[in-house]
Write an enzyme that holds these catalytic residues in place. Structure first.
Site, PDB file in Angstrom:
ATOM      1  N   GLU A 194      -1.429 -43.310  40.691  1.00 23.85           N
ATOM      2  CA  GLU A 194      -2.515 -42.336  40.849  1.00 23.85           C
ATOM      3  C   GLU A 194      -2.610 -41.665  42.215  1.00 23.85           C
ATOM      4  O   GLU A 194      -3.580 -41.855  42.944  1.00 23.85           O
ATOM      5  CB  GLU A 194      -3.853 -43.023  40.520  1.00 23.85           C
ATOM      6  CG  GLU A 194      -3.917 -43.516  39.087  1.00 23.85           C
ATOM      7  CD  GLU A 194      -5.282 -44.105  38.698  1.00 23.85           C
ATOM      8  OE1 GLU A 194      -6.085 -44.420  39.597  1.00 23.85           O
ATOM      9  OE2 GLU A 194      -5.526 -44.250  37.482  1.00 23.85           O
ATOM     10  N   GLU A 311      -2.069 -46.151  31.719  1.00 22.43           N
ATOM     11  CA  GLU A 311      -3.376 -46.829  31.771  1.00 22.43           C
ATOM     12  C   GLU A 311      -4.330 -46.134  30.813  1.00 22.43           C
ATOM     13  O   GLU A 311      -4.389 -44.906  30.766  1.00 22.43           O
ATOM     14  CB  GLU A 311      -4.010 -46.740  33.170  1.00 22.43           C
ATOM     15  CG  GLU A 311      -3.384 -47.600  34.227  1.00 22.43           C
ATOM     16  CD  GLU A 311      -4.183 -47.578  35.550  1.00 22.43           C
ATOM     17  OE1 GLU A 311      -5.359 -47.167  35.555  1.00 22.43           O
ATOM     18  OE2 GLU A 311      -3.596 -47.974  36.575  1.00 22.43           O
TER      19      GLU A 311
HETATM   20  C1  BGC Z   1      -7.513 -48.769  39.304  1.00 25.04           C
HETATM   21  C2  BGC Z   1      -8.483 -49.847  38.976  1.00 25.04           C
HETATM   22  C3  BGC Z   1      -9.544 -49.342  38.052  1.00 25.04           C
HETATM   23  C4  BGC Z   1      -8.930 -48.633  36.888  1.00 25.04           C
HETATM   24  C5  BGC Z   1      -9.973 -48.010  36.044  1.00 25.04           C
HETATM   25  C6  BGC Z   1      -6.956 -48.261  38.050  1.00 25.04           C
HETATM   26  O1  BGC Z   1      -5.927 -47.374  38.328  1.00 25.04           O
HETATM   27  O2  BGC Z   1      -6.506 -49.270  40.095  1.00 25.04           O
HETATM   28  O3  BGC Z   1      -9.030 -50.381  40.140  1.00 25.04           O
HETATM   29  O4  BGC Z   1     -10.297 -50.405  37.566  1.00 25.04           O
HETATM   30  O5  BGC Z   1      -7.997 -47.699  37.285  1.00 25.04           O
HETATM   31  O6  BGC Z   1     -10.831 -47.276  36.834  1.00 25.04           O
END
Ligand code: BGC
Length: 372
Positions: A194, A311
């Site tokens: 990210e 993710e």
């Molecule tokens: C972050 C996390 C977070 C998640 C959802 C991830 O990329 O590293 O810390 O909980 O995204 O927000």
């Protein structure tokens, strides 16, 4: 006379044509478009299939298979990307890898805060004890027949001052690339989770080109996962410019609607009023999701890159029914589009597994993997 003959021939041709293919009526009252509202619409299906590998795969198309191999993955979140493992409540255990494999996952994504375990000055040596722990995690994944993605996570400083941290970031990857150059290709590298803040556009594209070049010195065909700026945001794909490399997989993260997935999230400003937001999976909800995913698929097809949804997840402050519905919808849609995926995350605030009682949260597990 000639003119008369021509006219007769023309008439004959026209008559013949109209016999062969009768003209369609130009105006049919039943053709009038009926106004459609979102709720009337059938659930839209993806219009584009992912590119199929050609029969004798060129190096470029082999990466589609390598991306597919990631299959269904889970992020081992809140462990090695905490400032120190354990500080965010998760310490990885051997058993976790066994459980993950047994449940039916194909891969793990391992977020790692390498930047907190390396010297600040040249040559930015990574701590040997920390590296040994990463070796352990990779070994456990591979010996359980899981693919492993190591992702450099939470390098916050580089998001603020990209130029200042460029050399260090590249130095970290030089060491990692050398260390793992002989590890099988079921180990994937993801240079940075990210990118955001000041690490955007041209600066990000430049840095990516450099880090890929450094990795390629020791790992000529290692699959490398890269994503757009603004938190791997799908709407930024068009600004992602990649070097010519046959072994790149493109990633994006999906947390929309954000007010649903991040309701009550302590690390998100003003997320308390979002508590109680549900996700009903209406046709309108699914239409929005499909539109987002089809945008990714279009970009991927135009740019010849396979996609990995790295993710997605909904925080545990949302109600379980909505979380389950949303998780199922995202996972199935990703699969329809041919994207491999990784759920965020294993056993913390979004967790599909309850570490207290060493048990899977069945509704979420089923939403991800389907009935056993
Ligand atoms: C972050 C996390 C977070 C998640 C959802 C991830 O990329 O590293 O810390 O909980 O995204 O927000």
């Amino acid at each position: 006379m000639k003119k008369a003959l021509l006219a007769i021939m023309l008439l004959l041709i026209i008559t013949a044509c109209s016999l062969i293919s009768p003209a369609t009526p130009t105006s049919d009252p039943t053709d009038t478009p009926i106004p459609v509202t979102l709720t009337d619409m059938p659930t839209p299906r993806p219009t584009r299939m992912p590119p199929t590998p050609v029969s004798s795969p060129s190096p470029a198309s082999k990466i589609y298979e390598v991306a597919q191999k990631i299959g269904r993955a889970v992020n081992l979140g809140n462990a090695l990307e905490a400032p120190n493992e354990g500080e965010w409540g998760v310490t990885l255990k051997e058993d976790y890898f066994v459980q993950i494999k047994d449940a039916g996952f194909d891969s793990v994504r391992i977020p790692i805060r390498f930047s907190a375990h390396a010297e600040r000055t040249h040559p930015y040596t990574l701590e040997s004890e920390f590296l040994a722990r990463i070796d352990w995690a990779i070994d456990n994944a591979l010996k359980n027949d899981l693919n492993a993605i190591i992702d450099l996570h939470h390098y916050e400083e580089i998001m603020i001052e990209p130029e200042k941290h460029r050399e260090r970031f590249l130095g970290l990857w030089q060491q990692l690339a050398e260390r793992y150059q002989d590890t099988p290709n079921s180990l994937y590298f993801e240079p940075l989770n990210e990118p955001n803040g000041n690490l955007e556009d041209v600066i990000w594209n430049d840095l990516l080109a450099d880090v890929i070049a450094i990795i390629r010195e020791t790992n000529p065909i290692r699959p490398i996962i890269v994503g757009p700026d603004n938190w791997n945001n799908l709407s930024r794909l068009e600004f992602l410019h990649l070097p010519d490399d046959d072994n790149l997989i493109v990633t994006f993260h999906y947390y929309l609607p954000f007010q649903f997935t991040h309701q009550g999230a302590e690390w998100v400003n003003d997320s308390q009023p979002w508590l109680g937001t549900t996700w009903d999976g209406s046709q309108a909800d699914r239409f929005v999701m499909n539109t987002d995913f089809s945008q990714v698929a279009d970009w991927a097809a135009q740019n010849n890159h396979p996609i990995f949804l790295g993710e997605f997840g909904a925080y545990n402050k949302a109600d379980m029914d909505s979380r389950t519905r949303w998780t199922d919808a995202v996972a199935r849609l990703a699969e329809e589009y041919g994207f491999s995926w990784a759920y965020w995350e294993f056993c913390s605030g979004f967790g599909v597994y309850d570490p207290e009682i060493a048990t899977w949260r069945e509704p979420l597990l089923q939403a991800l993997l389907g009935e056993k």
